[in-house]
Design a protein around this motif. Structure first.
Motif, PDB file in Angstrom:
ATOM      1  N   GLY A   1      -1.967  18.244   0.037  1.00  0.00           N
ATOM      2  CA  GLY A   1      -0.763  18.483  -0.758  1.00  0.00           C
ATOM      3  C   GLY A   1       0.507  18.388   0.083  1.00  0.00           C
ATOM      4  N   THR A   2       0.371  18.457   1.397  1.00  0.00           N
ATOM      5  CA  THR A   2       1.560  18.316   2.245  1.00  0.00           C
ATOM      6  C   THR A   2       1.847  16.821   2.394  1.00  0.00           C
ATOM      7  N   SER A   3       3.054  16.424   1.980  1.00  0.00           N
ATOM      8  CA  SER A   3       3.370  14.989   2.023  1.00  0.00           C
ATOM      9  C   SER A   3       4.870  14.817   2.208  1.00  0.00           C
TER      10      SER A   3
ATOM     11  N   MET B   1       6.027  17.361   7.489  1.00  0.00           N
ATOM     12  CA  MET B   1       5.499  16.075   7.981  1.00  0.00           C
ATOM     13  C   MET B   1       6.187  15.665   9.286  1.00  0.00           C
ATOM     14  N   LYS B   2       7.436  16.124   9.455  1.00  0.00           N
ATOM     15  CA  LYS B   2       8.142  15.810  10.723  1.00  0.00           C
ATOM     16  C   LYS B   2       7.712  16.770  11.830  1.00  0.00           C
ATOM     17  N   THR B   3       7.051  17.859  11.436  1.00  0.00           N
ATOM     18  CA  THR B   3       6.698  18.898  12.412  1.00  0.00           C
ATOM     19  C   THR B   3       5.322  18.656  13.040  1.00  0.00           C
ATOM     20  N   ILE B   4       4.385  18.144  12.217  1.00  0.00           N
ATOM     21  CA  ILE B   4       2.965  18.341  12.562  1.00  0.00           C
ATOM     22  C   ILE B   4       2.284  17.210  13.326  1.00  0.00           C
TER      23      ILE B   4
ATOM     24  N   LYS C   1       8.296  25.762  16.868  1.00  0.00           N
ATOM     25  CA  LYS C   1       9.538  25.242  17.476  1.00  0.00           C
ATOM     26  C   LYS C   1       9.712  23.746  17.232  1.00  0.00           C
ATOM     27  N   GLN C   2       8.648  23.065  16.798  1.00  0.00           N
ATOM     28  CA  GLN C   2       8.757  21.637  16.504  1.00  0.00           C
ATOM     29  C   GLN C   2       9.376  21.366  15.140  1.00  0.00           C
ATOM     30  N   CYS C   3       9.528  22.407  14.344  1.00  0.00           N
ATOM     31  CA  CYS C   3      10.072  22.228  12.999  1.00  0.00           C
ATOM     32  C   CYS C   3      11.552  21.829  13.120  1.00  0.00           C
TER      33      CYS C   3
END
Ligand code: O2Y
Ligand code: MN
Length: 649
Positions: free
Chosen positions: A363-365, A373-376, A437-439
């Motif tokens: 469901g994450t898109s 999606m920019k974090t992971i 912290k990557q968010c």
């Protein structure tokens, strides 16, 4: 780990004092119970006496062959990743930077509520006394004696031939006065690398412990699988004997048999919520299952909001929302847990005790949560998602992200074909474990030691009928009733299937560390702590119209609800009183620029019969589940609600 693996990962064996061989290590034979045990990283002598005693006691019980004191370094992390790769526990995902995929035993894919217990002398300290013949749903109690027996039965010799990792971790920034420390003893390298993402882990915490600071004791073992061949299994676990135990009186957690998520990363649900809520009760603060976000309006005024939602309500999506309203900014402090305390000025302040996100992948898109999606896709451990032939991951919702010729392997390792396979590619509870912290929208204050000031608390649920988009509590007591009466369409958690409206007070039902009646008293007692209490709201993005379609267009549009809430915080007169609380006055919700028409009337309609039934369902729930433990004030608040609803035209 077997010796051959240790040798293969030889980058460490040449270093002095790291992963040292048994005979040469200075710690060998230092303590009675640690005789003959090889300390392969760290120095037992450097541990505080309390930590040493805890280690010694459990080494004696679990009988590991080796001890590894975790320092949290990248070098250590790489070593563990390497070990797990050789063992088949994880595979690299070369499409991304430092990303890994773990596939669990299919019998170990979610936290198990029915095997989770709180131990107190008296049952009533843990769970409310339910009406006769009614099964309680607000936690499970175990006597201290039975807890001891369960531990002895399972843990005796359970780490024979293997490594016990000593994981020092902090829930909250190490320097924060709101943070708390834990020591997790575990035989799972997967848990170590995941705890490094989800908590502040390593040497800085050991340094803080040096002065004798107390810590929450967390003992964990994946257990010995039925086959007995621990080293042969890439995901050892013992599902039949899994048990997760909490002893609040000793700040103690003991977990056996599962390597997965909430069962094994003990900082999260076990510490931050169950034990955390008992510490919070003793010390006069709140440990809650809440996201924390910062919202800045076009005038540049910033507010922080904490929000509790049951599973499957898009908590992570809200925490990382991209607002559709122009010139609004959302920043994320945390997506799951909030520790909140009133400061000396009566301002409620919150920290996110975690350091990462353990989010549901399916469901994450890029449409539901582009920020996630920019974090992971770097430094992330994925668990039970599907993999792709180009070295990436896949799950339901990622259909548009996968190129045509790419082949997919499902979470069990079987080929999977889009449009053909009739089982999910990714397990519905598959996860990404990724550093916060990557968010890209992580709040600049997310690690502020004093916490962020909370102006509003939101309760929410997935309510297809009757419950309006947003309403405001009349006061604190009414707000506590709203939290206590929370209901939502059933979650996809392990033991509940199908679409039923379930009670989930404060979104804490599986996470209360003590009697829910006492928890309500504790919330009520907060009213005395401040003259500047946060306002409380209830939101529901999931109401459906008579045509069965959602009435509210989607997540980005929720900024319009936040805008109304912010204006209420500024005491703008944009609300009107109703039987259930304050709802937006006609035209006061900003719908400018919204594509398509929203049926505001249906969205805020309050059907009298629905609300009579709702109040009755809450009353029945309180009678059956909370009984005599229900605070009088909550009973009175419910009676007031019933009267107001009854008086509706
Ligand atoms: O199934 C698990 O073990 C994960 S539980 C979880 C993980 C992250 C955030 N919230 C939850 C939850 O159950 O609320
Ligand atoms: Mn959660």
């Amino acid at each position: 780990m077997p010796e051959f693996i240790e040798k293969k990962s030889g980058i460490f064996s040449t270093e002095v004092g790291r992963f040292a061989k048994q005979a040469s290590h200075p710690n060998v034979g230092l303590f009675n119970h640690l005789k003959g045990i090889s300390v392969i990283n760290g120095d037992l002598k450097s541990l505080s006496p309390k930590v040493r005693a805890y280690v010694e006691e459990n080494v004696d019980l679990c009988k590991p062959e080796k001890i590894h004191i975790c320092d949290g370094t990248e070098q250590e992390n790489n070593h563990l990743l390497n070990l797990m790769q050789q063992h088949g526990t994880i595979v690299p995902l070369p499409k991304y930077q430092n990303c890994w995929l773990a596939r669990t035993n299919p019998a170990d894919t979610a936290r198990v509520e029915s095997k989770t217990f709180i131990s107190t002398e008296k049952r009533a300290e843990t769970i409310p006394t339910t009406k006769e013949g009614i099964k309680g749903t607000l936690g499970n109690w175990i006597s201290p004696r039975d807890m001891d027996v369960a531990i002895k039965d399972r843990f005796t010799g359970c780490m024979k031939g293997r490594t016990m990792y000593i994981v020092p971790f902090s829930m909250g920034p190490v320097s924060s006065p709101l943070a708390k420390i834990g020591i997790q003893l575990t035989d799972s390298a997967y848990v170590v690398v995941s705890m490094r993402v989800m908590t502040r882990m390593g040497q800085a915490v050991l340094n803080k412990l040096a002065d004798g600071t107390d810590f929450v004791k967390c003992l964990h073992s994946v257990g010995i699988p039925a086959s007995g061949f621990v080293e042969m299994a890439s995901w050892p676990c013992d599902p039949e004997r899994t048990i997760i135990l909490h002893r609040p009186q000793n700040n103690e957690i003991v977990s056996y048999g599962s390597g997965y998520g909430g069962n094994s990363l003990l900082g999260k649900k076990c510490f931050a919520l169950r034990i955390g809520s008992t510490i919070a009760k003793r010390e006069g603060w709140l440990a809650e299952h809440m996201l924390i976000l910062g919202v800045t309006n076009p005038a540049g005024k910033k507010r922080y909001i904490a929000a509790a939602f049951p599973s499957a309500c898009g908590k992570t999506n809200l925490a990382m929302m991209t607002p559709s309203l122009p010139d609004y900014k959302i920043e994320c402090v945390g997506d799951d847990i909030a520790w909140m305390r009133f400061d000396n000025n009566g301002q409620l302040r919150a920290i996110n005790p975690e350091n990462g996100f353990f989010g549901v992948a399916p469901g994450t898109s890029n449409s539901s949560n582009p920020i996630a999606m920019k974090t992971i896709f770097k430094n992330t451990i994925f668990t039970n998602v599907a993999s792709t032939s180009d070295g990436g991951v896949f799950w339901e919702g990622m259909e548009d992200e996968v190129d045509d010729g790419v082949k997919i392997t499902d979470w069990r390792g079987k080929p999977w074909v889009k449009g053909e396979s009739n089982t999910p590619a990714a397990h519905p509870n598959s996860r990404f474990c990724t550093p916060a912290k990557q968010c890209p929208i992580i709040d600049p204050q997310w690690e502020a030691p004093e916490g962020v000031p909370i102006s509003a608390i939101l309760f929410g649920g997935r309510r297809p009928t009757g419950v309006p988009l947003v309403y405001e509590a009349r006061d604190w007591k009414h707000g506590v009733l709203i939290g206590a009466g929370m209901r939502s369409e059933a979650t996809a958690a392990a033991e509940h299937k199908g679409k039923v409206i379930m009670h989930d007070p404060f979104a804490m039902r599986p996470f209360f560390g003590y009697n829910f009646g006492d928890y309500l008293e504790h919330w009520l007692s907060m009213e005395k702590k401040s003259t500047n209490l946060p306002k409380i709201f209830h939101v529901n993005w999931f109401r459906k119209g008579s045509d069965g379609k959602f009435l509210w267009p989607g997540f980005g549009e929720n900024s319009r609800v936040l805008d109304w809430i912010l204006r209420r915080l500024d005491n703008e007169e944009c609300a009107r009183d109703t039987a259930i609380g304050l709802i937006p006055k006609a035209e006061s919700l900003n719908l400018e620029g919204l594509e398509g028409k929203v049926n505001v009337e249906e969205l805020f309609n309050l059907p009298k019969t629905f609300w009579m039934e709702e109040a009755y369902a809450i009353e029945k729930y309180f009678n059956e589940q909370v009984g005599m433990d229900l605070p009088l004030i909550i009973d009175q608040e419910l009676k007031k609600l019933k009267k107001r609803v009854n008086d509706m035209d």
